[in-house]
Design a protein around this motif. Structure first.
Motif, short mmCIF file in Angstrom:
data_model
loop_
_atom_site.label_atom_id
_atom_site.label_comp_id
_atom_site.label_asym_id
_atom_site.label_seq_id
_atom_site.Cartn_x
_atom_site.Cartn_y
_atom_site.Cartn_z
N TRP A 168 0.81 -1.22 0.00
CA TRP A 168 0.00 0.00 0.00
C TRP A 168 0.85 1.27 0.00
CZ3 TRP A 168 0.35 -3.58 3.83
CH2 TRP A 168 0.99 -3.19 5.00
N TRP A 175 -2.24 2.81 -4.30
CA TRP A 175 -2.62 2.98 -2.90
C TRP A 175 -2.36 4.34 -2.26
CZ3 TRP A 175 -5.97 -0.29 -1.02
CH2 TRP A 175 -6.10 -1.51 -1.68
N TYR A 199 -3.52 1.88 5.89
CA TYR A 199 -4.09 0.72 5.21
C TYR A 199 -4.66 -0.19 6.29
CZ TYR A 199 -4.53 -3.63 2.70
OH TYR A 199 -5.03 -4.79 2.16
#
Length: 93
Positions: A38, A43, A52
């Motif tokens: 991420w 992301w 995350y």
């Protein structure tokens, strides 16, 4: 997945009106840095500085989830992810 905490906390989690809540992913262990997907690609822009959250363990307000069509919203996000196959390479879906 291994849970090292009391699940009662999750069951009593105040979702503050949210349809669901996930547990934050551990970022404190140096040996996991290489798996923290991420941090790159899709992301960072999607998370906008938010942590995350691992999808293996969560709590759902099922009535709100259904009423707000949250499943459809989640499908739209995953559809965006599939544009780049590397975005899903480390997920278990």
């Amino acid at each position: 997945q291994v849970v090292r905490g009391d699940l009662k906390e999750l069951m009593e989690l105040d979702l503050e009106g949210a349809p669901y809540g996930y547990t934050p992913m551990c970022e404190s262990r140096e040996e996991t840095k290489g798996y923290q997907f991420w941090r790159d690609g899709f992301w960072p822009a999607h998370l906008r500085g938010k942590p995350y959250h691992i999808s293996a363990l969560y709590v759902v307000d099922l009535q709100r989830f259904r009423r707000e069509l949250v499943g459809d919203q989640l499908r739209a996000v995953y559809q965006q992810l599939t544009a780049d196959p590397n975005n899903l390479s480390n997920l278990d879906q």
